[in-house]
Design a protein around this motif. Structure first.
Motif, PDB file in Angstrom:
ATOM      1  N   LEU A   1      -6.737  12.545  -7.104  1.00  0.00           N
ATOM      2  CA  LEU A   1      -5.521  11.733  -7.090  1.00  0.00           C
ATOM      3  C   LEU A   1      -5.306  11.097  -5.719  1.00  0.00           C
ATOM      4  N   PHE A   2      -5.532  11.854  -4.651  1.00  0.00           N
ATOM      5  CA  PHE A   2      -5.367  11.340  -3.283  1.00  0.00           C
ATOM      6  C   PHE A   2      -6.191  10.069  -3.102  1.00  0.00           C
ATOM      7  N   TRP A   3      -7.494  10.162  -3.408  1.00  0.00           N
ATOM      8  CA  TRP A   3      -8.409   9.053  -3.184  1.00  0.00           C
ATOM      9  C   TRP A   3      -8.216   7.942  -4.205  1.00  0.00           C
ATOM     10  N   GLY A   4      -7.906   8.293  -5.431  1.00  0.00           N
ATOM     11  CA  GLY A   4      -7.687   7.288  -6.467  1.00  0.00           C
ATOM     12  C   GLY A   4      -6.474   6.420  -6.197  1.00  0.00           C
ATOM     13  N   VAL A   5      -5.368   7.046  -5.828  1.00  0.00           N
ATOM     14  CA  VAL A   5      -4.148   6.287  -5.537  1.00  0.00           C
ATOM     15  C   VAL A   5      -4.331   5.456  -4.275  1.00  0.00           C
ATOM     16  N   LEU A   6      -4.993   6.022  -3.273  1.00  0.00           N
ATOM     17  CA  LEU A   6      -5.241   5.274  -2.041  1.00  0.00           C
ATOM     18  C   LEU A   6      -6.081   4.030  -2.339  1.00  0.00           C
ATOM     19  N   ALA A   7      -7.134   4.175  -3.132  1.00  0.00           N
ATOM     20  CA  ALA A   7      -7.974   3.029  -3.497  1.00  0.00           C
ATOM     21  C   ALA A   7      -7.176   2.002  -4.302  1.00  0.00           C
ATOM     22  N   ALA A   8      -6.414   2.468  -5.284  1.00  0.00           N
ATOM     23  CA  ALA A   8      -5.612   1.552  -6.101  1.00  0.00           C
ATOM     24  C   ALA A   8      -4.583   0.813  -5.251  1.00  0.00           C
ATOM     25  N   SER A   9      -3.970   1.517  -4.311  1.00  0.00           N
ATOM     26  CA  SER A   9      -2.954   0.882  -3.468  1.00  0.00           C
ATOM     27  C   SER A   9      -3.573  -0.181  -2.566  1.00  0.00           C
ATOM     28  N   LEU A  10      -4.778   0.053  -2.076  1.00  0.00           N
ATOM     29  CA  LEU A  10      -5.452  -0.934  -1.227  1.00  0.00           C
ATOM     30  C   LEU A  10      -5.876  -2.160  -2.039  1.00  0.00           C
ATOM     31  N   VAL A  11      -6.339  -1.955  -3.262  1.00  0.00           N
ATOM     32  CA  VAL A  11      -6.716  -3.080  -4.121  1.00  0.00           C
ATOM     33  C   VAL A  11      -5.477  -3.927  -4.431  1.00  0.00           C
TER      34      VAL A  11
ATOM     35  N   ASP B   1       0.827  -1.208   0.000  1.00  0.00           N
ATOM     36  CA  ASP B   1       0.000   0.000   0.000  1.00  0.00           C
ATOM     37  C   ASP B   1       0.864   1.262   0.000  1.00  0.00           C
ATOM     38  N   ASN B   2       1.771   1.346   0.936  1.00  0.00           N
ATOM     39  CA  ASN B   2       2.598   2.548   1.035  1.00  0.00           C
ATOM     40  C   ASN B   2       3.630   2.625  -0.078  1.00  0.00           C
ATOM     41  N   GLY B   3       4.093   1.486  -0.558  1.00  0.00           N
ATOM     42  CA  GLY B   3       5.000   1.485  -1.697  1.00  0.00           C
ATOM     43  C   GLY B   3       4.356   2.090  -2.933  1.00  0.00           C
ATOM     44  N   VAL B   4       3.098   1.728  -3.170  1.00  0.00           N
ATOM     45  CA  VAL B   4       2.365   2.293  -4.320  1.00  0.00           C
ATOM     46  C   VAL B   4       2.236   3.802  -4.150  1.00  0.00           C
ATOM     47  N   ILE B   5       1.867   4.238  -2.972  1.00  0.00           N
ATOM     48  CA  ILE B   5       1.675   5.673  -2.731  1.00  0.00           C
ATOM     49  C   ILE B   5       2.980   6.447  -2.923  1.00  0.00           C
ATOM     50  N   VAL B   6       4.068   5.890  -2.422  1.00  0.00           N
ATOM     51  CA  VAL B   6       5.369   6.568  -2.550  1.00  0.00           C
ATOM     52  C   VAL B   6       5.826   6.610  -4.006  1.00  0.00           C
ATOM     53  N   LEU B   7       5.612   5.530  -4.738  1.00  0.00           N
ATOM     54  CA  LEU B   7       6.111   5.450  -6.108  1.00  0.00           C
ATOM     55  C   LEU B   7       5.205   6.121  -7.141  1.00  0.00           C
ATOM     56  N   TRP B   8       3.950   6.341  -6.818  1.00  0.00           N
ATOM     57  CA  TRP B   8       3.015   6.961  -7.771  1.00  0.00           C
ATOM     58  C   TRP B   8       3.367   8.432  -7.912  1.00  0.00           C
ATOM     59  N   PRO B   9       3.623   8.900  -9.124  1.00  0.00           N
ATOM     60  CA  PRO B   9       3.992  10.308  -9.318  1.00  0.00           C
ATOM     61  C   PRO B   9       2.939  11.265  -8.742  1.00  0.00           C
ATOM     62  N   SER B  10       3.389  12.192  -7.949  1.00  0.00           N
ATOM     63  CA  SER B  10       2.592  13.260  -7.334  1.00  0.00           C
ATOM     64  C   SER B  10       1.632  12.801  -6.245  1.00  0.00           C
ATOM     65  N   ALA B  11       1.553  11.515  -5.959  1.00  0.00           N
ATOM     66  CA  ALA B  11       0.608  11.036  -4.939  1.00  0.00           C
ATOM     67  C   ALA B  11       0.949  11.577  -3.554  1.00  0.00           C
ATOM     68  N   MET B  12       2.228  11.695  -3.253  1.00  0.00           N
ATOM     69  CA  MET B  12       2.631  12.173  -1.929  1.00  0.00           C
ATOM     70  C   MET B  12       2.297  13.655  -1.722  1.00  0.00           C
ATOM     71  N   ASP B  13       2.059  14.363  -2.784  1.00  0.00           N
ATOM     72  CA  ASP B  13       1.733  15.788  -2.678  1.00  0.00           C
ATOM     73  C   ASP B  13       0.239  16.063  -2.818  1.00  0.00           C
ATOM     74  N   ALA B  14      -0.559  15.030  -3.030  1.00  0.00           N
ATOM     75  CA  ALA B  14      -2.003  15.205  -3.229  1.00  0.00           C
ATOM     76  C   ALA B  14      -2.672  15.609  -1.917  1.00  0.00           C
ATOM     77  N   GLN B  15      -3.703  16.404  -2.028  1.00  0.00           N
ATOM     78  CA  GLN B  15      -4.478  16.875  -0.876  1.00  0.00           C
ATOM     79  C   GLN B  15      -5.785  16.089  -0.775  1.00  0.00           C
ATOM     80  N   LEU B  16      -6.471  16.219   0.357  1.00  0.00           N
ATOM     81  CA  LEU B  16      -7.726  15.503   0.563  1.00  0.00           C
ATOM     82  C   LEU B  16      -8.765  15.829  -0.504  1.00  0.00           C
ATOM     83  N   SER B  17      -8.732  17.017  -1.025  1.00  0.00           N
ATOM     84  CA  SER B  17      -9.719  17.435  -2.036  1.00  0.00           C
ATOM     85  C   SER B  17      -9.352  16.974  -3.450  1.00  0.00           C
ATOM     86  N   ASP B  18      -8.189  16.366  -3.625  1.00  0.00           N
ATOM     87  CA  ASP B  18      -7.725  15.911  -4.934  1.00  0.00           C
ATOM     88  C   ASP B  18      -8.227  14.496  -5.234  1.00  0.00           C
TER      89      ASP B  18
END
Length: 187
Positions: A149-159, A130-147
């Motif tokens: 990208l934040f929710w999409g990457v989080l969902a993809a990483s959990l799947v 999960d955290n590896g995906v978030i760290v490696l996904w471009p711009s995911a670490m800079d995404a805000q709650l309203s983005d």
């Protein structure tokens, strides 16, 4: 899911002997059976592994999302936010198992030991993916709650964490480890 084994002895859902001290097992052993008496490997289908992974994923996702939301809302830097998310993932993951084992009438200390035995590897693998995906996904670490990208990457990483962790849980359950330990306490 307990069912009677040979001569009324308690066994887990896979037919492996086990039991709590209250149910005829041996005190001092999680599940009541010494490691030497447990089978080396039991064929396990994908469904029990997927259920075990979904159980872990629920706790991990609750903790992970709460940690990310708290850290992001407080404008924390990425590392403390991720540390909080990981810690909360373990806390929530263990808490769900402890709750289920406590319902079987086991004391808190024993329930916590069962949760540690049942969930540690599963949660660790999930958090690594999960955290590896978030760290490696471009711009995911800079995404805000309203983005999105934040929710999409989080969902993809959990799947992806679910997909990678399910075979790990299948392997562990087949050896009487992981969620096989917790299932000895479910009715």
């Amino acid at each position: 899911m307990r069912r009677p084994g040979p001569r009324g002895a308690a066994s887990d859902a896979h037919g492996a002997p086990g039991g709590t001290p209250e149910r005829g097992g041996h005190p001092g052993h999680i599940g009541g059976t010494p490691a030497a008496a447990q089978p080396a490997a039991v064929p396990v289908g994908w469904a029990p592994a997927a259920r075990a992974t979904l159980h872990c994923l629920t706790g991990c996702a609750l903790g992970e999302i709460l940690g990310m939301v708290i850290g992001t809302a407080l404008s924390w830097h990425n590392v403390p936010t991720m540390v909080l998310a990981i810690v909360l993932a373990f806390v929530f993951g263990y808490a769900l198992t402890v709750r289920g084992v406590l319902e079987a009438g086991v004391g808190f200390g024993a329930a916590l030991r069962v949760a540690l035995a049942a969930d540690t590897l599963s949660i660790a693998v999930m958090e690594l993916i999960d955290n590896g995906v978030i760290v490696l996904w471009p711009s995911a670490m800079d995404a805000q709650l309203s983005d999105a990208l934040f929710w999409g990457v989080l969902a993809a990483s959990l799947v992806l964490a679910f997909v990678v962790t399910t075979p790990v849980n299948k392997w562990m359950i087949g050896r009487g480890k992981g969620h096989a330990v917790a299932h000895r306490y479910h009715h």
